[in-house]
Motif scaffolding. Sequence first.
Motif: not given
Lengths: 347, 347
Positions: A58, A61-62, A106, A122, A124-127, B9, B54-55, B57-58, B61, B105-107
């Motif tokens: 995390a 990534t940040l 994912v 999801y 758009g959230g940049g995950h 963003r 959009v928040p 994520h990193a 986390t 879900l991370v495969l």
Amino acid sequence: MSDPTTGSRPTLEAVAERAGVSRATVSRVVNGGAGVRAPLAEKVRRAVRELGYVPNHAARTLVTRRNGAVAVIVAEPEFRIFSDPFFEQQIRGISRELTAHDSQLVLLWVEDRGEHERIARYLGGGHVDGALAFSVHNDDALPSVIRRAGVPAVFGGRPGWPEAVEGPGVPYVDCDNRGGAREAVRYLRSLGRRRIAHVAGPADLTASTDRLDGYRDVLPEADPGLLAHGDFTVAGGARAMAELLDRRPDLDAVFAANDLMASGALGELRARGRRVPQDVALVGFDDMASVVEATDPPLTTVRQDIEGMGRLMVRLLLDGAAGRDECGAEPPRAVITATELVRRASA
Amino acid sequence: MSDPTTGSRPTLEAVAERAGVSRATVSRVVNGGAGVRAPLAEKVRRAVRELGYVPNHAARTLVTRRNGAVAVIVAEPEFRIFSDPFFEQQIRGISRELTAHDSQLVLLWVEDRGEHERIARYLGGGHVDGALAFSVHNDDALPSVIRRAGVPAVFGGRPGWPEAVEGPGVPYVDCDNRGGAREAVRYLRSLGRRRIAHVAGPADLTASTDRLDGYRDVLPEADPGLLAHGDFTVAGGARAMAELLDRRPDLDAVFAANDLMASGALGELRARGRRVPQDVALVGFDDMASVVEATDPPLTTVRQDIEGMGRLMVRLLLDGAAGRDECGAEPPRAVITATELVRRASA
DNA sequence: CCACCCACTGAGAGCGCTCTCACCACCCGG
DNA sequence: CCGGGTGGTGAGAGCGCTCTCAGTGGGTGG
């Protein structure tokens, strides 16, 4: 492994302290170690090992804005894409290539359109660094949802919706459906067959229409009575075959748009007392292992490298984007892979 | 949507500025809005909407230490777990429940043991809140790899390796294989059948051995000649059936450890001139839709709620962990779901 | 022999978010 | 009319990492 004195996992800081260097140096070593003198690097590596240090994803990534993850969007409208062996092979290729790129997969499973909102948020959230999707029916709204999310995306299978033709072009990977179909039909003709029928797939799938186009390329004058539509299933292939035999009992060859339908057609031909390949030669498409060798006689078909297509999707997504950054040159928008006619006993 | 003046963003900061409040307040609103006066909250929400916020994520986390992601580990040793309809249903349940938990879900696709290292690193890297795996063969090293990674994990299917019996116990979800088998065999007996054979699955799968145990519970005195082993495939079922008929041509019922083998057995019975159910009654296990209704006669079988088991795995993983934090009470380590005998024409 | 350059290392500023406090009205009971 | 809540809000300190930029040392050309 991890430092037992503290409950949580060791940080870069901890490694730096133990190795007697700065955070920056540890970071450099962890990320390849370029520009760090060998003995120092070794000291750092030992500290990493002793502490059992694993970088915090995390945090990384940040700052880097890279996730090391790609979304694979599986839309399951009416039929089971997931358990389809075709899909499995593609996923395998994707997974392998992703691993090679040190990225994760994912899985986004979309069950109905109400979930489009969720998917859009999801993406758009940049995950994820990008999205991979499979072009399903031409009227599916998913492509535009993905597009609006503003995330790089690559499709598996040529998308059929109009924007693809006009707009900037959506990157996709597909096999040479049209060329493969041409090869199949030409082969049947080279065998001396003159009344070659085609069992086409659903009209709202480009894979179907492209294969049909290939058939027509070779046989522009073919009797429309020699054309029937199936739904890519065994039962659908049998139904279409029955229809064709009713209309043209004299047909001497069939090119089915996929192996499943070819298998159904084979059953119907057998039921009507036709010998394959003596009376009717049969060619399928896909070279799906579980079908092609189970039929009697084994099915002549057009092979496509499904796993390779999966890998290409990833490369197009990840390297394509990288290429654009570096030299400003537009990366290839679409990749068409070659097909190959595999001759077995059915033709 | 997003602010066109800046390329990137919008951040919490930007929303706060636009709404004329502090970051903390925006954060509160975004995360449910508890403790924020209505008009202010509305102002914030409008800013969020206008900016298309959009928040990240990193960042989230990084501070919460929650990823909102769960790894699903798919080990594919020799056979195709992926295109198995059983697996598909389980994945569907997992996916649905994960969505309900707002998790991804991370495969993780493991192709060979050389990749265990990679998996361990990934799981240990804190990328995911937990892992879901399917207990494959008893000698598989994967479970211990997962265990050592120190990440919460739940297995699908009772693990067969010894530690599960001794150690603290590994959480798993399974159906009542033994009870279901008992019910199937009792049912056959209630039909007046006296020479009930069993086509068991591979001996290194607990699903096989548990079902075999159930068979023996009801028929402890059964002739060992009435027992044959298959490999959970159609062909294996046919082979086992042939073996049984050779040894005990007088058998009047068969309980197969899964539907696929039951289907193979049915074919063999038919080929040998036995009528089902008149001469030989047949019961399967799984209630796999694609098999059960395709057979002639339709197959009587033991149903297990596969999708439900997938959902339970997620709940056990996510809620189980939460429960432990709050009250210190040990969460349930294993969940056994009920089975149900579904009577169709084959018995 | 000195200045300069180069290769390497360290200090420090964030990345975007959450969360703990401190703070501030405002309302209540005394 | 005043002290002590109380619910609402803001300031600020990180979370663990990367990356820029300044600094330091040793080697080399003039």
